[in-house]
Design a protein around this motif. Sequence first.
Motif, PDB file in Angstrom:
ATOM      1  N   GLY A 280      -8.087 -28.738   7.084  1.00  0.00           N
ATOM      2  CA  GLY A 280      -7.195 -27.689   6.604  1.00  0.00           C
ATOM      3  C   GLY A 280      -5.892 -28.259   6.079  1.00  0.00           C
ATOM      4  N   HIS A 281      -5.387 -29.301   6.738  1.00  0.00           N
ATOM      5  CA  HIS A 281      -4.168 -29.954   6.243  1.00  0.00           C
ATOM      6  C   HIS A 281      -4.414 -30.560   4.864  1.00  0.00           C
ATOM      7  N   PHE A 282      -5.596 -31.134   4.689  1.00  0.00           N
ATOM      8  CA  PHE A 282      -5.935 -31.730   3.394  1.00  0.00           C
ATOM      9  C   PHE A 282      -6.076 -30.650   2.320  1.00  0.00           C
ATOM     10  N   LYS A 283      -6.850 -29.600   2.615  1.00  0.00           N
ATOM     11  CA  LYS A 283      -7.114 -28.565   1.619  1.00  0.00           C
ATOM     12  C   LYS A 283      -5.860 -27.775   1.263  1.00  0.00           C
ATOM     13  N   ARG A 284      -4.960 -27.600   2.198  1.00  0.00           N
ATOM     14  CA  ARG A 284      -3.720 -26.864   1.936  1.00  0.00           C
ATOM     15  C   ARG A 284      -2.608 -27.783   1.436  1.00  0.00           C
ATOM     16  N   ARG A 285      -2.942 -29.039   1.195  1.00  0.00           N
ATOM     17  CA  ARG A 285      -2.016 -30.034   0.629  1.00  0.00           C
ATOM     18  C   ARG A 285      -0.773 -30.263   1.490  1.00  0.00           C
ATOM     19  N   HIS A 286      -0.952 -30.165   2.787  1.00  0.00           N
ATOM     20  CA  HIS A 286       0.190 -30.367   3.682  1.00  0.00           C
ATOM     21  C   HIS A 286       0.686 -31.814   3.653  1.00  0.00           C
ATOM     22  N   VAL A 287      -0.249 -32.754   3.587  1.00  0.00           N
ATOM     23  CA  VAL A 287       0.152 -34.172   3.555  1.00  0.00           C
ATOM     24  C   VAL A 287       0.992 -34.447   2.306  1.00  0.00           C
ATOM     25  N   LEU A 288       0.517 -33.916   1.165  1.00  0.00           N
ATOM     26  CA  LEU A 288       1.259 -34.108  -0.088  1.00  0.00           C
ATOM     27  C   LEU A 288       2.625 -33.436  -0.009  1.00  0.00           C
ATOM     28  N   LYS A 289       2.666 -32.233   0.531  1.00  0.00           N
ATOM     29  CA  LYS A 289       3.934 -31.511   0.642  1.00  0.00           C
ATOM     30  C   LYS A 289       4.930 -32.266   1.527  1.00  0.00           C
ATOM     31  N   LEU A 290       4.434 -32.800   2.642  1.00  0.00           N
ATOM     32  CA  LEU A 290       5.331 -33.555   3.534  1.00  0.00           C
ATOM     33  C   LEU A 290       5.790 -34.851   2.874  1.00  0.00           C
ATOM     34  N   LEU A 292       6.305 -35.191  -0.298  1.00  0.00           N
ATOM     35  CA  LEU A 292       7.336 -34.780  -1.261  1.00  0.00           C
ATOM     36  C   LEU A 292       8.639 -34.442  -0.544  1.00  0.00           C
ATOM     37  N   VAL A 293       8.538 -33.791   0.618  1.00  0.00           N
ATOM     38  CA  VAL A 293       9.743 -33.485   1.402  1.00  0.00           C
ATOM     39  C   VAL A 293      10.426 -34.782   1.823  1.00  0.00           C
ATOM     40  N   ASN A 294       9.645 -35.726   2.326  1.00  0.00           N
ATOM     41  CA  ASN A 294      10.222 -37.014   2.742  1.00  0.00           C
ATOM     42  C   ASN A 294      10.822 -37.760   1.558  1.00  0.00           C
ATOM     43  N   ALA A 295      10.153 -37.678   0.410  1.00  0.00           N
ATOM     44  CA  ALA A 295      10.690 -38.329  -0.785  1.00  0.00           C
ATOM     45  C   ALA A 295      12.006 -37.691  -1.196  1.00  0.00           C
ATOM     46  N   GLY A 296      12.073 -36.354  -1.104  1.00  0.00           N
ATOM     47  CA  GLY A 296      13.314 -35.657  -1.438  1.00  0.00           C
ATOM     48  C   GLY A 296      14.439 -35.994  -0.487  1.00  0.00           C
ATOM     49  N   LEU A 297      14.131 -36.033   0.809  1.00  0.00           N
ATOM     50  CA  LEU A 297      15.152 -36.392   1.798  1.00  0.00           C
ATOM     51  C   LEU A 297      15.604 -37.834   1.608  1.00  0.00           C
ATOM     52  N   SER A 298      14.654 -38.717   1.282  1.00  0.00           N
ATOM     53  CA  SER A 298      15.015 -40.115   1.029  1.00  0.00           C
ATOM     54  C   SER A 298      15.898 -40.232  -0.201  1.00  0.00           C
ATOM     55  N   PHE A 299      15.596 -39.447  -1.222  1.00  0.00           N
ATOM     56  CA  PHE A 299      16.403 -39.457  -2.447  1.00  0.00           C
ATOM     57  C   PHE A 299      17.843 -39.044  -2.141  1.00  0.00           C
ATOM     58  N   ILE A 300      17.983 -37.951  -1.375  1.00  0.00           N
ATOM     59  CA  ILE A 300      19.322 -37.475  -1.012  1.00  0.00           C
ATOM     60  C   ILE A 300      20.038 -38.511  -0.147  1.00  0.00           C
ATOM     61  N   SER A 301      19.300 -39.106   0.789  1.00  0.00           N
ATOM     62  CA  SER A 301      19.897 -40.102   1.687  1.00  0.00           C
ATOM     63  C   SER A 301      20.384 -41.317   0.920  1.00  0.00           C
ATOM     64  N   LEU A 302      19.557 -41.813  -0.011  1.00  0.00           N
ATOM     65  CA  LEU A 302      19.960 -42.991  -0.793  1.00  0.00           C
ATOM     66  C   LEU A 302      21.129 -42.670  -1.711  1.00  0.00           C
ATOM     67  N   ALA A 303      21.163 -41.448  -2.267  1.00  0.00           N
ATOM     68  CA  ALA A 303      22.298 -41.056  -3.100  1.00  0.00           C
ATOM     69  C   ALA A 303      23.574 -41.018  -2.263  1.00  0.00           C
ATOM     70  N   LEU A 304      23.461 -40.500  -1.048  1.00  0.00           N
ATOM     71  CA  LEU A 304      24.614 -40.448  -0.144  1.00  0.00           C
ATOM     72  C   LEU A 304      25.059 -41.853   0.243  1.00  0.00           C
ATOM     73  N   LEU A 305      24.097 -42.715   0.529  1.00  0.00           N
ATOM     74  CA  LEU A 305      24.423 -44.111   0.851  1.00  0.00           C
ATOM     75  C   LEU A 305      25.073 -44.797  -0.344  1.00  0.00           C
ATOM     76  N   GLY A 306      24.591 -44.491  -1.554  1.00  0.00           N
ATOM     77  CA  GLY A 306      25.192 -45.075  -2.750  1.00  0.00           C
ATOM     78  C   GLY A 306      26.663 -44.743  -2.874  1.00  0.00           C
ATOM     79  N   TRP A 307      27.045 -43.537  -2.443  1.00  0.00           N
ATOM     80  CA  TRP A 307      28.463 -43.153  -2.462  1.00  0.00           C
ATOM     81  C   TRP A 307      29.225 -43.798  -1.303  1.00  0.00           C
ATOM     82  N   LEU A 308      28.668 -43.715  -0.091  1.00  0.00           N
ATOM     83  CA  LEU A 308      29.367 -44.224   1.083  1.00  0.00           C
ATOM     84  C   LEU A 308      29.580 -45.738   1.029  1.00  0.00           C
ATOM     85  N   ALA A 309      28.633 -46.457   0.413  1.00  0.00           N
ATOM     86  CA  ALA A 309      28.729 -47.920   0.372  1.00  0.00           C
ATOM     87  C   ALA A 309      29.975 -48.400  -0.365  1.00  0.00           C
ATOM     88  N   GLY A 310      30.548 -47.554  -1.221  1.00  0.00           N
ATOM     89  CA  GLY A 310      31.745 -47.944  -1.961  1.00  0.00           C
ATOM     90  C   GLY A 310      33.041 -47.451  -1.349  1.00  0.00           C
TER      91      GLY A 310
END
Length: 415
Positions: A280-290, A292-310
Amino acid sequence: MNTFSIVFLVALFASFGVEFWLARRQAASVLGHRDRVPEAFAAALSLAAHQKAADYTLAKLKVQKVAQFFHLILLLGFTLGGGIAALDRGLALLKLGPIAHGTALILATLFLLALLELPLSIYQTFVVEEKFGFNRTTFAQFVKDLSLQAILGLVLGAPLVALVLWVMEHAGQSWWLLAWAILMGFSLLMSWAWPTWIAPLFNRFTPLEDTELKARIQRLLERCGFHSQGIFVMDGSRRSGHGNAYFTGLGRYKRIVFFDTLLAALDPEELEAVLAHELGHFKRRHVLKLLLVNAGLSFISLALLGWLAGETWFYQGLGVPRPSAAAAILLFILIAPVFGAFLKPILAAVQRSYEFEADAFAASLTRSEALIRALVKLYRDNAATLTPDPLYAAFHYSHPPAAIRIAHLKRTPAK
């Protein structure tokens, strides 16, 4: 100290206070219901099994509270207490190049943190898990696993850290975009490599030999249109009495894995229902959705780190007088969980909604009664509490509490 130091301390003690309060609520709820099996489970679970689950939960909560307090002390020691700054000065005596120095600083700090928290892991495994009959690992196996994890961390982690540090030094202000792409690529590479190359270093995976069960599973997979590299049994009983099943890998390298302890606990119909839930997790694309969520959170985190590092106030506010790319990464890794703690209930709620969807999918392919029986056996065999505190569950449970989940299944239209 500066303003950010105060912000950090407020967030740290607020998150610690919330976790401590939630743990007390959880303990009160479990202890308050210890002497009576919930009515919905009275016919399936004995009072002794229910009390074992309560006592196991309370024992783990005690270790958890000690671990949280100890982690708070370590976090303060390595940041405002000057631990990272001291390591930085010590490594400077080796006169390494900037990338090698930064890589050594990050890996040494993470190694020291893991080493200092190791006694709690040993206590959890060889005292708590042993007391309740779950531990099956030997101390030699425990040391072997740790050594292998350390070697893999060094072999895989050192080049990745060095590459990210090089990008920070040479890719300009938008370095974090390239770093994010590298980390996402590494994550996908590990998803591919894990089932074939890494997991077998820790466990033995053998093809499922039960022909009747295998045929039953193959029919289920065909109905779902799911193609995998095979159905495997993992020797989870080498280390623990807990049972589980999972999918791993990407694309045509997907594998279905059953713990041998799970095969011993469930009958074929129940195993089919558990697998249908995972499908059911496979058919409902839960793995893919998670992902994408992790990728989005990582994107925000790296953008924040890019600002804080300076920003010099970021380093000075956390006890590091000399700004550097490595210090920025380390500080961000250490404090991100503090500020991210308040996202826990949101992410947990999303995961619980996925579990309901997977349960409904399983009920559409198999009998919901079989999945209910399987879940009750798993709650019993894993000594999972049936009476969690609702707020604690909202923060920490990626799966719905037992009573809510089974009630939901009973309301789901039968196959």
